[in-house]
Every structure is written in structure tokens, then in C-alpha cells.
Design an enzyme around this catalytic site. Structure first.
Site, PDB file in Angstrom:
ATOM      1  N   SER A  20      16.077 -12.747  66.676  1.00  0.00           N
ATOM      2  CA  SER A  20      16.635 -13.310  65.452  1.00  0.00           C
ATOM      3  C   SER A  20      15.490 -13.864  64.590  1.00  0.00           C
ATOM      4  O   SER A  20      14.495 -13.171  64.378  1.00  0.00           O
ATOM      5  CB  SER A  20      17.688 -14.365  65.802  1.00  0.00           C
ATOM      6  N   ASP A  69      24.850  -5.242  63.539  1.00  0.00           N
ATOM      7  CA  ASP A  69      24.501  -6.668  63.537  1.00  0.00           C
ATOM      8  C   ASP A  69      25.241  -7.350  62.386  1.00  0.00           C
ATOM      9  O   ASP A  69      25.008  -7.023  61.218  1.00  0.00           O
ATOM     10  CB  ASP A  69      22.986  -6.831  63.366  1.00  0.00           C
ATOM     11  N   HIS A  85      24.504  -9.047  67.167  1.00  0.00           N
ATOM     12  CA  HIS A  85      23.314  -9.854  66.918  1.00  0.00           C
ATOM     13  C   HIS A  85      22.853 -10.485  68.228  1.00  0.00           C
ATOM     14  O   HIS A  85      23.512 -11.377  68.769  1.00  0.00           O
ATOM     15  CB  HIS A  85      23.588 -10.941  65.877  1.00  0.00           C
TER      16      HIS A  85
END
Length: 354
Positions: free
Chosen positions: A151, A288, A319
Site C-alpha cells: 500500500s 484493487d 487491496h
């Protein structure tokens, strides 16, 4: 590009980016310790000195006969003691002979207790990674050093790969050679904050998630305020009710930016991909739900043009999810459902043999 692309297939009910993201976060938090056969390494605490003299809290574990070192951190909010997804990597990597260095990045966890320095989304954290590598080398962690994150932490790691050579040349007393740096590997990295934040708040799930992240950022700011009285204006914290608001109220002035948009443009990882010259693996899921899908063609083009980057783009994964089905585990000969970390370690083994 990778010549071998291992298949990825989740269970049918996780073939949806939102479902995968939520399920992995909730299920993983509860069950992660039972999913891998590898024990927790015996970490010891270390305070590193990052760029601009900022103290960085980390955990270090060096196995016998270690052959190289992985340095990693996590996403937009969190701290080492609760970041179970990063600890999964620590267990697996240590068992495979890697020294492991995990750290609380700027304004997070114990690093926030040591310093009121706020985040810069990679602009300074890249140098932090490199300085941590130098200190780890002095502690006996073997080269090569590999930078990782997921991330927003993936964005930080990409910046680290980009600036490593520059930092080593500028600071000759670090005790690092350019050849000591292996490269990087990232899962679902943030690549364009401005576009993705704009996209995120157009969806009900995205608005809910953004509000939750914003609340965690606010808590983070209050912790820094309490640990370092006078360092942050409480009125600014009160006004920071979104991710954009946090950066607008607390971050950009300290970094010298006139607007959040200018800050996001400067820190964007997408624009630095052409400048990455060390082997780097990017795992990215087309479903995502946090990132604008319009970024994907640009990501593919940038990776196609840069032979240093291997892009593993999957249809599913959500994600930072990538939980694999039992069939998928059998197919790729994984011993657990952590498909993304397994691919990263498999890719690293390929790099070590080359």
C-alpha cells in the site's frame, strides 16, 4: 517482464476486490499466526537514525548463516506490534535465511514516540530505508538489501530503490556500496495519491474506508501531540477530517508545498518508475478497490519500458489481500494462503541465482 507468471486464484466468494480486502483484513488479523508453519523470529529492538537525523524504531532478526536482508514497513496507518501482515513476511523470510528488519515509519508507532517528524509519503522515507540498511550492515545483516512494503509502504519502498544510489554517493561515510542494494518488491503500492483519493470517495465502500483511515490519522496526530507537546497545533488536528485534510493541515507546510495537489504530484510513485534501475517486483491487482483503475495502463506502460521492473498484474487480489484458494496453493506448491509474499520470496530466490 517476468517470463513465468504463477497463476493466482482466490476462492469464488473472494473474486471481488472489496470482499477480498475486507475479508483478508478481518480473517487475517484473527488467524494469521496459525496459517504459517514458520515460528516468529526472535526480534530485538533497535533505534535507527534516518534522514535528517530522525530516529526510527525497528525490529531486527538475523538467522544463522543469513544470506541477504529484507527491510520492510507497512501502509498508511499502523504500528509494528499490530501489523500482522508484515509479521507474516518476517516469519517466512527468516525461515528462508533472510535477515529481517521491520520498522515503524515516520509518525507511526514507537517512531512517533521518538520524534514529532511527520510523514512525507516517500520523499524522505526513501533515505530512511537506505540509512537503515547501512546501520543493519554494521550490525551484521548481510547484503544484498531488499526494500519492501505494501500500500503506501510500497510507495515508500519504491522511493527507497529510486534514491539508494543517490544517497550512497552523497553520504560516503554510510559504509554502503551501490552493489549492496538488491532492489525492491512491493504489494499493491500507492502510485498516484491524488487520482486514487478522488476515485476512492466516489464509492460507498471507499467513503467508509477513507473516513476510517482519516480517523486513524487523527489518532496518530494526537499521539504525536501528546508525546511532543507544542509540536502540533491542536486546532489543525481538529480540522483534519480526511486524508487530504490531514496532509493539508499538518504535512504540506512543513515540507514546503503550497498545496496538497503539488505534494501528491511530487511524491507520486508512478512518475519515478522510469528512474528505477535496481531489480524491482510490483504485485498489483486489477480489482484493487482503493486505487483508480485508470492508473493500470500507465503502470503497464512504465513497466514495459523499464527492464528493471517486473510487473505481476492479476485479475483478482483486492487491496493487499491475495488470499489463495486451496486449489491455487496446490497448483503453485504453496504451503499457506499468502500468495503475494510467496511470490515475492520466489522472485527473490530467482534474483539470488542470477
Amino acid at each position: 517482464m517476468m517470463c513465468y507468471t504463477p497463476p493466482y486464484n482466490p476462492s469464488w466468494f473472494l473474486q471481488n476486490g472489496v470482499m477480498m480486502t475486507v475479508y483478508t483484513a478481518l480473517w487475517g488479523k484473527r488467524h494469521w499466526q496459525n496459517t504459517t508453519k514458520d515460528p516468529e523470529p526472535s526480534y530485538h529492538e533497535k533505534i535507527f537514525v534516518g534522514g535528517q537525523g530522525v530516529p526510527i524504531f525497528g525490529l531486527v532478526a538475523i538467522p544463522e548463516n543469513a544470506h541477504s536482508t529484507i527491510i520492510g514497513t507497512y501502509g498508511i496507518t499502523g504500528e509494528l506490534k499490530t501489523e500482522w501482515f508484515l509479521r507474516v513476511l518476517g516469519r517466512k523470510a527468516y525461515a528462508q535465511g533472510y535477515a529481517v528488519v521491520l520498522f515503524d515509519w515516520r509518525a507511526h508507532g514507537k517512531t512517533a514516540e521518538l520524534s514529532p517528524t511527520l510523514t512525507s509519503d516517500g520523499l524522505y522515507e526513501g533515505e530512511d530505508f537506505v540509512r537503515i540498511a547501512a546501520a543493519a550492515k554494521a550490525m551484521g545483516c548481510p547484503e544484498k538489501f531488499w526494500f519492501t512494503g505494501f500500500s503506501l509502504g510500497g510507495q515508500l519502498a519504491l522511493w527507497a530503490v529510486k534514491v539508494a544510489g543517490e544517497v550512497i554517493r552523497e553520504y560516503e561515510d554510510l559504509g554502503l556500496e551501490d552493489s549492496d542494494i538488491g532492489g525492491g518488491m512491493v504489494i499493491c503500492p500507492s502510485l498516484d495519491s491524488e487520482r486514487s483519493l478522488s476515485y476512492l470517495v466516489t464509492k460507498p465502500f471507499g467513503r467508509y474506508l477513507e473516513a476510517g483511515i482519516a480517523q486513524n490519522l487523527k489518532k496518530l496526530a494526537w499521539r504525536i501531540h501528546d508525546a511532543h507537546p507544542g509540536s502540533i497545533d491542536p486546532a489543525s488536528i481538529e480540522r483534519a477530517n480526511s486524508i487530504w485534510g490531514f496532509d493539508n493541515e499538518l504535512v504540506i507546510n512543513r515540507l514546503g508545498f503550497s498545496s496538497v495537489e503539488a505534494y501528491y504530484q511530487a511524491s507520486s510513485a508512478l512518475q519515478i518508475l522510469p528512474q528505477i534501475s535496481k531489480p524491482t517486483l510490483i504485485l498489483y491487482a486489477a480489482d484493487d478497490p482503493l486505487f483508480d483503475p485508470a492508473i493500470i495502463p500507465e503502470l503497464k506502460e512504465a513497466c514495459d519500458r523499464n527492464s528493471a521492473i517486473d510487473l505481476l498484474l492479476t485479475q483478482y487480489g483486492g487491496h493487499v489481500g491475495y488470499l489463495s484458494s486451496k486449489d491455487c496453493q496446490r497448483q503453485v506448491q504453496d504451503s499457506d494462503p499468502w500468495w503475494a509474499w510467496n511470490r515475492i520470496l520466489q522472485w527473490l530466490e530467482q534474483q539470488r541465482k542470477e
